[in-house]
Design an enzyme around this catalytic site. Structure first.
Site, PDB file in Angstrom:
ATOM      1  N   GLY A  86       0.671  -1.239   0.377  1.00 41.56           N
ATOM      2  CA  GLY A  86       0.447  -0.122   0.079  1.00 41.56           C
ATOM      3  C   GLY A  86       0.786   0.777   0.228  1.00 41.56           C
ATOM      4  O   GLY A  86       2.274   1.096   0.102  1.00 41.56           O
ATOM      5  N   GLY A  88       3.182   4.301   1.839  1.00 46.97           N
ATOM      6  CA  GLY A  88       3.430   3.606   2.505  1.00 46.97           C
ATOM      7  C   GLY A  88       3.766   5.876   3.334  1.00 46.97           C
ATOM      8  O   GLY A  88       4.072   6.114   4.457  1.00 46.97           O
ATOM      9  N   ARG A  89       4.014   6.431   1.665  1.00 47.58           N
ATOM     10  CA  ARG A  89       4.460   7.399   2.039  1.00 47.58           C
ATOM     11  C   ARG A  89       3.988   8.501   0.626  1.00 47.58           C
ATOM     12  O   ARG A  89       4.452   9.776   0.155  1.00 47.58           O
ATOM     13  CB  ARG A  89       5.904   7.646   1.989  1.00 47.58           C
ATOM     14  CG  ARG A  89       6.350   6.529   0.907  1.00 47.58           C
ATOM     15  CD  ARG A  89       7.631   7.026   0.813  1.00 47.58           C
ATOM     16  NE  ARG A  89       8.802   6.604  -0.305  1.00 47.58           N
ATOM     17  CZ  ARG A  89       9.581   6.747  -0.876  1.00 47.58           C
ATOM     18  NH1 ARG A  89      10.585   7.816  -0.156  1.00 47.58           N
ATOM     19  NH2 ARG A  89      10.244   5.630  -1.539  1.00 47.58           N
ATOM     20  N   LYS A 109       4.202  12.183  -2.775  1.00 46.92           N
ATOM     21  CA  LYS A 109       4.920  11.499  -2.615  1.00 46.92           C
ATOM     22  C   LYS A 109       5.648  11.904  -1.301  1.00 46.92           C
ATOM     23  O   LYS A 109       6.341  13.231  -1.875  1.00 46.92           O
ATOM     24  CB  LYS A 109       5.421  10.511  -3.678  1.00 46.92           C
ATOM     25  CG  LYS A 109       6.163   9.175  -3.587  1.00 46.92           C
ATOM     26  CD  LYS A 109       7.428   8.884  -4.808  1.00 46.92           C
ATOM     27  CE  LYS A 109       7.816   7.572  -4.477  1.00 46.92           C
ATOM     28  NZ  LYS A 109       8.637   6.874  -5.934  1.00 46.92           N
ATOM     29  N   GLY A 122       6.894   7.374   6.387  1.00 49.38           N
ATOM     30  CA  GLY A 122       6.705   8.778   4.993  1.00 49.38           C
ATOM     31  C   GLY A 122       7.320   9.375   4.212  1.00 49.38           C
ATOM     32  O   GLY A 122       6.239  10.566   3.553  1.00 49.38           O
ATOM     33  N   ARG A 172       3.431  14.027  -8.205  1.00 47.47           N
ATOM     34  CA  ARG A 172       4.095  13.172  -9.490  1.00 47.47           C
ATOM     35  C   ARG A 172       2.133  12.755 -10.331  1.00 47.47           C
ATOM     36  O   ARG A 172       1.615  12.718  -9.495  1.00 47.47           O
ATOM     37  CB  ARG A 172       4.399  11.509  -9.355  1.00 47.47           C
ATOM     38  CG  ARG A 172       4.097  10.899  -8.217  1.00 47.47           C
ATOM     39  CD  ARG A 172       4.505   9.799  -8.237  1.00 47.47           C
ATOM     40  NE  ARG A 172       4.693   8.714  -7.650  1.00 47.47           N
ATOM     41  CZ  ARG A 172       4.943   7.242  -8.085  1.00 47.47           C
ATOM     42  NH1 ARG A 172       5.963   7.478  -8.073  1.00 47.47           N
ATOM     43  NH2 ARG A 172       4.248   6.509  -6.647  1.00 47.47           N
ATOM     44  N   ARG A 179      -1.422  -1.327  -9.970  1.00 44.70           N
ATOM     45  CA  ARG A 179      -0.645  -2.013 -10.120  1.00 44.70           C
ATOM     46  C   ARG A 179      -0.511  -3.421 -10.521  1.00 44.70           C
ATOM     47  O   ARG A 179      -2.023  -3.713  -9.508  1.00 44.70           O
ATOM     48  CB  ARG A 179       0.668  -1.536  -8.995  1.00 44.70           C
ATOM     49  CG  ARG A 179       1.130   0.263  -8.994  1.00 44.70           C
ATOM     50  CD  ARG A 179       1.028   0.017  -7.019  1.00 44.70           C
ATOM     51  NE  ARG A 179       0.552   1.019  -6.749  1.00 44.70           N
ATOM     52  CZ  ARG A 179       1.940   2.442  -6.623  1.00 44.70           C
ATOM     53  NH1 ARG A 179       3.370   1.511  -6.864  1.00 44.70           N
ATOM     54  NH2 ARG A 179       1.725   3.593  -6.331  1.00 44.70           N
ATOM     55  N   ASP A 244       4.976  -5.028  -7.850  1.00 43.05           N
ATOM     56  CA  ASP A 244       4.079  -3.786  -7.029  1.00 43.05           C
ATOM     57  C   ASP A 244       4.469  -2.075  -7.711  1.00 43.05           C
ATOM     58  O   ASP A 244       4.251  -1.120  -7.649  1.00 43.05           O
ATOM     59  CB  ASP A 244       4.120  -3.227  -5.534  1.00 43.05           C
ATOM     60  CG  ASP A 244       5.653  -3.255  -5.037  1.00 43.05           C
ATOM     61  OD1 ASP A 244       6.222  -4.290  -5.128  1.00 43.05           O
ATOM     62  OD2 ASP A 244       6.245  -2.308  -4.368  1.00 43.05           O
ATOM     63  N   ASP A 254       7.207   3.961 -10.264  1.00 41.09           N
ATOM     64  CA  ASP A 254       8.032   4.446  -8.680  1.00 41.09           C
ATOM     65  C   ASP A 254       9.725   3.960  -9.042  1.00 41.09           C
ATOM     66  O   ASP A 254      10.074   3.328  -9.333  1.00 41.09           O
ATOM     67  CB  ASP A 254       7.287   3.076  -8.086  1.00 41.09           C
ATOM     68  CG  ASP A 254       6.132   3.188  -7.409  1.00 41.09           C
ATOM     69  OD1 ASP A 254       6.062   4.045  -7.911  1.00 41.09           O
ATOM     70  OD2 ASP A 254       6.037   2.933  -6.903  1.00 41.09           O
TER      71      ASP A 254
HETATM   72  P1  AMP Z   1       8.976   1.132  -2.968  1.00 43.69           P
HETATM   73  O1  AMP Z   1      10.579   0.512  -2.895  1.00 43.69           O
HETATM   74  O2  AMP Z   1       9.549   3.096  -3.416  1.00 43.69           O
HETATM   75  O3  AMP Z   1       8.219   0.946  -4.633  1.00 43.69           O
HETATM   76  O4  AMP Z   1       7.930   0.538  -2.049  1.00 43.69           O
HETATM   77  C1  AMP Z   1       7.713  -0.276  -1.329  1.00 43.69           C
HETATM   78  C2  AMP Z   1       6.505  -0.251  -0.339  1.00 43.69           C
HETATM   79  O5  AMP Z   1       7.059   0.149   0.656  1.00 43.69           O
HETATM   80  C3  AMP Z   1       5.608   0.734  -0.812  1.00 43.69           C
HETATM   81  O6  AMP Z   1       4.809  -0.093  -0.100  1.00 43.69           O
HETATM   82  C4  AMP Z   1       5.743   1.870  -0.352  1.00 43.69           C
HETATM   83  O7  AMP Z   1       5.373   3.056   0.169  1.00 43.69           O
HETATM   84  C5  AMP Z   1       6.695   1.817   0.924  1.00 43.69           C
HETATM   85  N1  AMP Z   1       7.864   2.950   1.794  1.00 43.69           N
HETATM   86  C6  AMP Z   1       8.776   3.115   1.062  1.00 43.69           C
HETATM   87  N2  AMP Z   1       9.561   3.932   1.853  1.00 43.69           N
HETATM   88  C7  AMP Z   1       8.160   4.249   2.823  1.00 43.69           C
HETATM   89  C8  AMP Z   1       8.826   5.405   3.592  1.00 43.69           C
HETATM   90  N3  AMP Z   1       9.758   5.903   4.011  1.00 43.69           N
HETATM   91  N4  AMP Z   1       8.146   5.220   4.129  1.00 43.69           N
HETATM   92  C9  AMP Z   1       6.481   4.437   4.757  1.00 43.69           C
HETATM   93  N5  AMP Z   1       6.590   3.637   3.765  1.00 43.69           N
HETATM   94  C10 AMP Z   1       7.678   3.432   2.824  1.00 43.69           C
HETATM   95 MG    MG Z   2       6.934   1.580  -5.072  1.00 41.10          MG
END
Ligand code: AMP
Ligand code: MG
Length: 470
Positions: A86, A88-89, A109, A122, A172, A179, A244, A254
């Site tokens: 989901g 997360g940020r 983001k 986040g 963005r 996805r 994802d 991403d």
């Molecule tokens: P990503 O590698 O950016 O595609 O992220 C993979 C997952 O980790 C996704 O669910 C993101 O929302 C979560 N995520 C990445 N960085 C953070 C962060 N700093 N805080 C919270 N969730 C994160």
């Molecule tokens: Mg991602």
């Protein structure tokens, strides 16, 4: 002041199962780092002043008509299934229409914690925010489907990634943020009603010509095949092709530890977390096919007559290798000046790539130099290259205007890693001039306006690895 635009939030009209309403967390001292005025205009987003940009695109002010939410999804990360990821940020503000009438997501983001943040803060730091900004806009200028960057705003707050780093928020814009993982989460939970609803939503939004899950699957496979071939043709390595991060609309999304390679190697990997080379340059076609197999598996959960459906879906996924191959041949054919390449032209292309790999030739500059007397400067084994050149010249003698074909298929400038790194370091020190310079050159990548940006890194400048930077 607020921005002015017309939101029409179709995703927020779906049932609660698909997301959680959550507002961005306010930041201390938002300051605009970059704003894409052309894109804003195309989206009919009216910004009265800099303060409005800073407050809206940092998440401090939720604009009129927005309906902020975090989307639910799951995903295979490096082959292992994580049942819940989901946003997360990331926070979806809502949807607007571009000048072509296409519905586009506006997403922040790094806008603060959501119910899907797990252990994360986040947030994002300025480095990856500006990286994604430049990379995605460069990709767009190259004519490759991608999410785009509307704004980058510094938060005035530090975030902690081993050390303290300046925080930033990226806005963005994407055709959507659906996805493969958005489908997987409901498939794996056996929520077939939600799965069917989501399928219908995605068809309506992205593939209105599709008449049901099978033709939807076929259409998504076709766009992924095109996308991967396009990436290959510019030496792009996504780095985290997890399900994802695989967009249903067929856009590049991403941007994490991605990179454009300098010296060519099929096995090139930049991401520091990709230890096995799962997402190496040359493995990207396989990984796209693997992702489509997961997508097919997820879609199948909503289909009644299982055996027949499995057979049909499998057959669709099995067309991917040929589709990618065909798209690759078309792209690389153009790169060597052949506008309608035949199957046997693949040998000529592969022979060149073999020579390039053996000599560590620069991917971008070698293709760019083809057809000029200086092309052999890219090779240490000039004799081998001259042999290839003779075969190439014989072949393109049959073509209409091979040089014109090459000029539009071979960019002069790509966002090279070392330039990105220099740009980030300068930005951290408060100097946005390298960012502005890169953005200007990358806006017309097929014209060489700034020769120094086309120069490969010196040995001291080489950036061998990129980091997720989350
Ligand atoms: P990503 O590698 O950016 O595609 O992220 C993979 C997952 O980790 C996704 O669910 C993101 O929302 C979560 N995520 C990445 N960085 C953070 C962060 N700093 N805080 C919270 N969730 C994160
Ligand atoms: Mg991602």
């Amino acid at each position: 002041m607020d921005i002015k635009t017309s939101f029409d939030n179709s995703f927020a009209r779906l049932p609660d199962a698909f997301y959680t309403h959550v507002a961005p967390t306010a930041v201390r001292a938002p300051k605009v780092l970059a704003f894409n005025a052309d894109l804003a205009r195309d989206l009919a987003i009216d910004v009265p002043d800099e303060e409005a940009i800073a407050s809206v695109f940092s998440g401090n002010r939720v604009p009129q008509g927005a309906m902020p939410l975090a989307q639910l999804y799951a995903g295979h990360q490096f082959g292992n299934y994580t049942p819940q990821l989901g946003d997360g940020r990331a926070i979806l503000l809502g949807e607007v229409f571009d000048s072509k009438g296409i519905r586009r997501d506006l997403q922040l983001k790094g806008a603060g914690r959501t119910p899907y943040s797990r252990g994360g803060d986040g947030r994002a730091w300025l480095g990856p925010v500006l990286r994604e900004y430049v990379m995605s806009e460069a990709m767009h200028a190259l004519g490759i489907p991608t999410s785009r960057a509307l704004a980058a705003v510094a938060t005035g707050e530090d975030i902690y990634r081993e050390t303290a780093l300046p925080g930033a928020v990226l806005t963005r814009v994407a055709a959507s943020h659906l996805r493969v993982g958005t489908f997987q989460v409901f498939a794996h939970r056996g929520q077939t009603e939600e799965l069917a609803r989501l399928t219908q939503y995605a068809i309506t939004r992205h593939y209105p010509e599709a008449d049901g899950p099978m033709s939807f699957l076929r259409a998504v496979c076709a766009r992924q095949a095109e996308l991967i071939a396009a990436w290959m043709s510019v030496g792009f390595i996504h780095g985290v092709m997890n399900t994802d991060n695989c967009s249903i609309s067929g856009e590049t999304i991403d941007y994490g530890p991605c990179a454009f390679m300098d010296d060519f190697h099929m096995g090139r990997v930049f991401s520091s977390i990709d230890q096995q080379g799962r997402y190496a340059y040359g493995n990207q076609p396989n990984m796209a096919i693997w992702n489509m197999a997961q997508f097919a598996t997820a879609l199948l959960q909503q289909m009644g007559d299982k055996d027949a459906a499995v057979k049909e879906a499998t057959a669709i996924v099995h067309t991917m290798p040929d589709q990618i191959e065909a798209a690759w041949l078309r792209r690389f054919g153009a790169k060597i000046g052949i506008s309608s390449p035949k199957e046997q032209d693949a040998d000529l292309i592969n022979d060149l790539l073999d020579l390039m790999q053996k000599d560590g030739a620069d991917f971008t500059n070698t293709f760019r130099a083809l057809g000029t007397p200086q092309a052999h400067d890219q090779f240490t084994d000039r004799t081998a290259f001259e042999t290839w050149r003779a075969a190439h010249e014989a072949r393109i003698a049959q073509e209409n205007d091979p040089r014109a074909v090459m000029a539009t298929a071979n960019p002069a400038v790509i966002p090279r890693n070392h330039r990105m790194e220099q740009m980030i370091q300068a930005a951290v020190a408060g100097d946005m001039a390298p960012f502005t310079r890169l953005m200007k050159a990358l806006a017309s990548p097929y014209t060489l306006t700034d020769p120094d940006l086309a120069r490969p890194p010196t040995p001291a400048e080489v950036i061998p690895a990129t980091f997720c930077g989350t």
